[in-house]
Design a protein around this motif. Structure first.
Motif, short mmCIF file in Angstrom:
data_model
loop_
_atom_site.label_atom_id
_atom_site.label_comp_id
_atom_site.label_asym_id
_atom_site.label_seq_id
_atom_site.Cartn_x
_atom_site.Cartn_y
_atom_site.Cartn_z
N THR A 91 6.75 52.66 21.40
CA THR A 91 8.16 52.02 20.69
C THR A 91 9.46 52.47 22.05
O THR A 91 10.16 51.61 22.11
N ARG A 94 9.07 50.34 25.04
CA ARG A 94 9.62 48.69 24.80
C ARG A 94 11.01 48.83 24.79
O ARG A 94 11.49 47.58 24.95
N ARG A 129 -2.91 41.39 22.99
CA ARG A 129 -1.67 41.31 23.73
C ARG A 129 -0.73 40.19 23.18
O ARG A 129 0.57 40.67 23.36
N GLN A 130 -1.12 39.29 22.45
CA GLN A 130 -0.34 38.40 21.89
C GLN A 130 0.54 38.87 20.55
O GLN A 130 1.36 38.46 20.16
N LEU A 131 0.08 40.10 20.08
CA LEU A 131 0.63 40.71 18.98
C LEU A 131 1.67 41.47 19.24
O LEU A 131 1.91 42.25 20.19
N PRO A 132 2.70 41.82 18.47
CA PRO A 132 3.82 42.54 18.60
C PRO A 132 3.32 44.01 18.53
O PRO A 132 2.36 44.20 17.82
N PRO A 133 3.93 44.96 18.91
CA PRO A 133 3.38 46.33 19.21
C PRO A 133 3.01 47.05 17.78
O PRO A 133 2.03 47.61 18.00
N LYS A 134 3.96 46.82 16.98
CA LYS A 134 3.63 47.55 15.74
C LYS A 134 2.44 46.89 14.84
O LYS A 134 1.72 47.59 14.12
N ARG A 136 -0.09 45.25 16.45
CA ARG A 136 -1.18 45.89 17.31
C ARG A 136 -1.61 47.24 16.99
O ARG A 136 -2.74 47.38 16.73
N GLN A 166 1.97 44.11 7.68
CA GLN A 166 1.75 44.02 9.10
C GLN A 166 0.14 43.77 9.48
O GLN A 166 0.01 42.89 10.64
N LYS A 173 -2.98 35.98 12.61
CA LYS A 173 -2.69 35.76 14.11
C LYS A 173 -3.89 35.90 15.03
O LYS A 173 -4.01 34.78 15.79
#
Length: 186
Positions: A91, A94, A129-134, A136, A166, A173
């Motif tokens: 976090t 980013r 890699r296409q997912l937002p960090p949280k 993922r 999430q 996704k």
């Protein structure tokens, strides 16, 4: 005070107490020698396979862990403590201003990389890699580390409801990314 130099937990790592080394330093050195490989694998998953960012995350998490070593030793859930440190490092990374202007690439032009060594499946690495960090992180902790909802919520510092939503969104996704497109359908 700087953390002791550690060779990354490689086989044959010297973990004997050196001259002037405190008990805290010895404990930390042993911890890193034992756990660094697993931390790096988790960080690779959290970053969607970026080995360079994963190294940075592990280093940042270990630095913070060294500073708060006594709190770590008192923690009810040491594994959760370390997972949380990795997520916090991601976090923080980013949010860095240079991240807005630079783009990391997983492979340097002169050295081919191999995401499959950690990820097992290049398509999965691409999809993660296409997912937002949280999102993922929720998927990594729930399905790669097999944590329950409460443990994942603790690691991410969010409610169990947030983990559930999430995870559900992330799985939707991932399914859409990984689902093969039928021939002739656009």
């Amino acid at each position: 005070m700087q953390p002791p130099a550690v060779d990354g937990g490689h086989e044959g790592c010297e973990t004997k107490r050196g001259p002037g080394e405190s008990e805290r330093d010895r404990q930390f050195r042993n911890f890193v020698a034992e756990r660094r490989g697993r931390l790096l694998r988790t960080a690779r998953l959290l970053t969607g396979g970026d080995p360079h960012l994963a190294e940075d995350l592990v280093q940042a998490a270990l630095t913070k862990l060294y500073v708060s070593w006594s709190a770590f030793l008192r923690a009810d859930n040491p594994d959760g403590y370390v997972r949380r440190a990795l997520v916090n490092a991601l976090t923080d990374e980013r949010k860095r201003i240079w991240r807005r202007f630079e783009r990391s690439v997983p492979d340097l032009p002169d050295h081919p990389g191999d995401d499959t060594a950690i990820m097992g499946d290049p398509e999965l690495a691409h999809a993660l890699r296409q997912l937002p960090p949280k999102m993922r992180a929720a998927v990594v902790f729930r399905f790669f580390h097999e944590l329950d909802v409460a443990e994942t919520a603790e690691a991410l510092g969010v409610s169990t409801g947030t983990v559930k939503s999430q995870t559900a969104r992330a799985l939707d996704k991932l399914r859409s990314i990984l689902r093969p497109t039928p021939q002739g359908v656009n």
